[in-house]
Design an enzyme around this catalytic site. Structure first.
Site, short mmCIF file in Angstrom:
data_model
loop_
_atom_site.label_atom_id
_atom_site.label_comp_id
_atom_site.label_asym_id
_atom_site.label_seq_id
_atom_site.Cartn_x
_atom_site.Cartn_y
_atom_site.Cartn_z
NE ARG A 19 -43.13 -34.44 -11.74
CZ ARG A 19 -42.88 -34.42 -13.05
NH1 ARG A 19 -41.86 -35.10 -13.54
NH2 ARG A 19 -43.63 -33.70 -13.87
CB THR A 89 -52.63 -26.58 -20.91
OG1 THR A 89 -53.11 -27.62 -21.77
CG2 THR A 89 -51.48 -27.11 -20.08
CG ASN A 181 -46.90 -29.06 -27.46
OD1 ASN A 181 -46.45 -27.95 -27.75
ND2 ASN A 181 -47.97 -29.23 -26.69
CE LYS A 362 -23.21 -0.94 11.05
NZ LYS A 362 -23.97 -0.75 12.28
CG ASN A 388 -2.37 3.47 7.88
OD1 ASN A 388 -2.16 2.89 6.82
ND2 ASN A 388 -2.18 2.89 9.06
CB SER A 416 -1.26 -1.47 15.97
OG SER A 416 -0.73 -1.35 14.68
CB ALA A 434 0.28 1.52 19.19
C1 UD1 Z 1 -48.31 -29.91 -21.68
C2 UD1 Z 1 -48.83 -30.25 -23.05
C3 UD1 Z 1 -47.86 -31.20 -23.74
C4 UD1 Z 1 -46.49 -30.58 -23.82
C5 UD1 Z 1 -46.03 -30.16 -22.43
C6 UD1 Z 1 -44.76 -29.38 -22.52
C7 UD1 Z 1 -51.21 -30.11 -22.84
C8 UD1 Z 1 -52.46 -30.87 -22.73
N1 UD1 Z 1 -50.11 -30.83 -22.93
O1 UD1 Z 1 -48.18 -31.11 -20.94
O2 UD1 Z 1 -48.30 -31.49 -25.05
O3 UD1 Z 1 -45.56 -31.48 -24.38
O4 UD1 Z 1 -47.03 -29.32 -21.82
O5 UD1 Z 1 -44.22 -29.22 -21.26
O6 UD1 Z 1 -51.22 -28.89 -22.87
N2 UD1 Z 1 -51.02 -25.46 -16.11
C9 UD1 Z 1 -51.98 -24.58 -15.68
N3 UD1 Z 1 -53.22 -25.06 -15.40
C10 UD1 Z 1 -53.53 -26.37 -15.53
C11 UD1 Z 1 -52.54 -27.27 -15.98
C12 UD1 Z 1 -51.28 -26.78 -16.27
O7 UD1 Z 1 -51.73 -23.39 -15.56
O8 UD1 Z 1 -54.68 -26.73 -15.24
C13 UD1 Z 1 -49.69 -24.94 -16.41
C14 UD1 Z 1 -48.65 -25.52 -15.51
O9 UD1 Z 1 -48.43 -24.68 -14.38
C15 UD1 Z 1 -47.42 -25.52 -16.41
C16 UD1 Z 1 -48.01 -25.69 -17.80
O10 UD1 Z 1 -49.36 -25.32 -17.71
O11 UD1 Z 1 -46.72 -24.31 -16.37
C17 UD1 Z 1 -47.87 -27.09 -18.34
O12 UD1 Z 1 -48.52 -28.00 -17.47
P1 UD1 Z 1 -48.00 -29.47 -17.29
O13 UD1 Z 1 -49.00 -30.23 -16.50
O14 UD1 Z 1 -46.60 -29.44 -16.82
O15 UD1 Z 1 -47.92 -29.99 -18.79
P2 UD1 Z 1 -48.63 -31.23 -19.41
O16 UD1 Z 1 -50.10 -31.08 -19.29
O17 UD1 Z 1 -48.01 -32.42 -18.87
#
Ligand code: UD1
Ligand code: CA
Length: 502
Positions: A19, A89, A181, A362, A388, A416, A434
């Site tokens: 995004r 995650t 969360n 500079k 000056n 000047s 000058a």
């Molecule tokens: C996750 C949480 C959600 C929480 C939200 C907070 C899970 C399943 N869900 O949501 O409960 O409310 O964060 O923002 O954990 N990332 C990786 N590898 C991946 C996926 C994500 O490194 O495969 C990193 C992303 O770069 C980011 C972070 O994890 O920094 C969160 O990922 P994002 O997809 O934004 O969060 P959600 O999965 O939507």
């Protein structure tokens, strides 16, 4: 309680960030003088984490290069872990763990690379509460008016955290829950390692959810607690450019507040932008429209602004700078700069010196009390104390091939509209008349005059501009002069005009 120190911080930064619609990886976008990832690393470092791991995948080369660059300056290197094609995650945390010793014990904090306002204090506090409670997992939660797409925190009848459910997997009633969360947690290292191995991908997104560790840890008899944070900004993530701007503005507001609390007057925080590493002494005043960037440091009792941009500058006590742009410049105590001045790298203005309006400098060392007040270009120069430099002086430092240096000695005076053609030395205690074009050395006590001798041609206007208003004015003036002369000879003594020197 806040002296707890995480054994490791794992920063998740493998996500794509589509995004942002950017060629630059999301975590490398900047606010407050650092990247989003840089801010996340500051929180880990400030919490004194024994190890820090960043999990990367999307645009891994660019993110890894950023970490390498940062590591080159730090003594506690940040580790890099690559996430594989397994999504989620949970997988990211697992990859992060694999970069750490297999027998690691203690608290592992998981944060996110796109959450820049989380503070080191909060990481320390989370760690301390987690350890104090003897918990298996402690999750930072917030209660939101609009819980959007955040994972919902499901508590049991006793109010203990039971599990976290993603919106895409949630029932209607679970979606109605407003406690969310944040995605920031403290885990017992052994529990995290053990339960991640038990997390599957049987969910709406087919991903390995880190959030599943909470329910698994609880089922295994561990305690899961929540640390409810009222400061919602700290857990806010950046997903698009609008959020980047919102978080940038909030970070700036917090930075401004910190300086105001330390005794700096900021007349308009809304139009004052201060990077996180900038230092400002007490009783300094910052006027509207000012940007203090990079590693800029400002002494006490200075007045900066309005409309000043300083990048990596050092400004002494009591200096005053208005409507100016400066980069890698040193401005001495009590010196004045502006309005409309442009100080480029290598400018060093001595104490009580002056760089005035429409002056560009500079690589120029300008001595104590020396003045370059008006309309000058001054490059590759050393100007002695008390010298000056007259209005419109040009230091001609470039002949199209090489750059030359110019020295102007102590208490010397350049008239000047002179051109000082480098390389050239003007000694201490010398004058330049000058309008001179100076190409060779001027010794102490000399005045150098390097311009055409003045020659006045009688009757030129009459001959070459006959019939013009100029010619009429010349005739009138000549007539008045003649009348005055004959009055002097015949009549009583006339009163001298006030413009006539006596
Ligand atoms: C996750 C949480 C959600 C929480 C939200 C907070 C899970 C399943 N869900 O949501 O409960 O409310 O964060 O923002 O954990 N990332 C990786 N590898 C991946 C996926 C994500 O490194 O495969 C990193 C992303 O770069 C980011 C972070 O994890 O920094 C969160 O990922 P994002 O997809 O934004 O969060 P959600 O999965 O939507
Ligand atoms: Ca996701």
């Amino acid at each position: 309680m806040s002296d707890a120190r995480p054994a490791a911080v794992i920063v998740l930064a493998a996500g794509e960030g589509t995004r942002m619609k950017s060629k630059t990886p999301k975590v490398l976008h900047r606010i407050g003088g650092d990247t989003l990832l840089g801010h996340a690393l500051r929180a880990a470092k400030g919490a004194d984490a024994a190890s820090t791991v960043v999990v990367i995948r999307h645009q891994r080369e660019r993110v890894a290069a950023f970490i390498d660059e940062r590591n080159a300056e730090a003594n506690a290197p940040v580790l890099v872990a690559d996430q594989d094609e397994v999504k989620g995650t949970g997988r990211a945390a697992e990859c992060g763990l694999s970069a750490l010793p297999a027998d690691l014990t203690g608290t592992v904090v998981v944060t996110m690379g796109d959450v820049p306002l989380l503070t080191a204090e909060t990481v320390s506090e989370l760690t301390a509460r987690h350890e104090h409670a003897g918990a298996a997992v402690t999750v930072i939660t917030s209660v939101l008016e609009n819980p959007k797409s955040y994972g919902r925190v499901i508590r049991d009848a006793d109010g203990d955290v039971e599990r976290i459910v993603e919106v895409k997997d949630a029932t209607e009633s679970e979606r109605a829950v407003r406690e969310i969360n944040s995605g920031i947690y403290a885990f017992d290292a052994a529990v995290l390692r053990r339960e991640l191995a038990n997390v599957g991908t049987d969910n709406a997104q087919g991903e390995k959810y880190l959030t599943d560790v909470l329910a698994l840890a609880r089922a295994a008899g561990g305690r899961v607690s929540a640390h409810v944070l009222d400061d919602l900004w700290q857990t806010e993530g950046v997903n698009d450019r609008a959020q980047l701007a919102d978080l940038g503005r909030e970070l700036n507001a917090r930075t401004c507040r910190r300086h105001m609390q330390a005794g700096v007057t900021i007349v308009d925080p809304a139009t004052t932008w201060i990077d996180v590493d900038v230092s400002i002494g007490a009783d300094t005043t910052i006027l509207p429209g000012t940007q203090l960037l990079g590693a800029t440091s400002i002494g006490e009792d200075a007045v900066i602004g309005p409309e000043v941009t300083l990048t990596d500058c050092e400004v002494g006590d009591g200096a005053s700078i208005k409507r100016a742009e400066a980069h890698l410049a040193v401005i001495g105590a009590g010196a004045t700069v502006g309005p409309y001045s442009y100080l480029r790298p290598g400018t060093e203005l001595g104490a009580k010196g002056k760089i005035g309006g429409f002056v560009e400098t500079k690589n120029a060392r300008i001595g104590e009390g020396a003045k370059v007040p008006h309309l000058t270009y001054c490059g590759d120069a050393v100007i002695g104390e008390g010298a000056n430099i007259g209005a419109g002086t040009i230091f001609a430092n470039y002949d199209g091939v090489t750059k030359g240096r110019t020295n102007v000695g102590r208490h010397s005076f350049v008239g000047s509209n002179s051109v000082l053609v480098a390389p050239v030395d003007i000694a201490d205690g010398a004058y330049v008349a000058a309008g001179s074009a100076i190409t060779s050395a001027v010794d102490p006590g000399q005045i150098a005059i390097a311009r055409g001798q003045q020659r006045n041609v009688d009757g030129w206007v009459d001959r070459r501009r006959a019939g013009t208003a100029t010619a009429d004015a010349a005739h009138a003036a000549a007539q008045t002069a003649r009348a005055d002369r004959s009055a002097d000879q015949t009549g009583p003594a006339s009163t001298p005009s006030p413009n006539t020197p006596s």
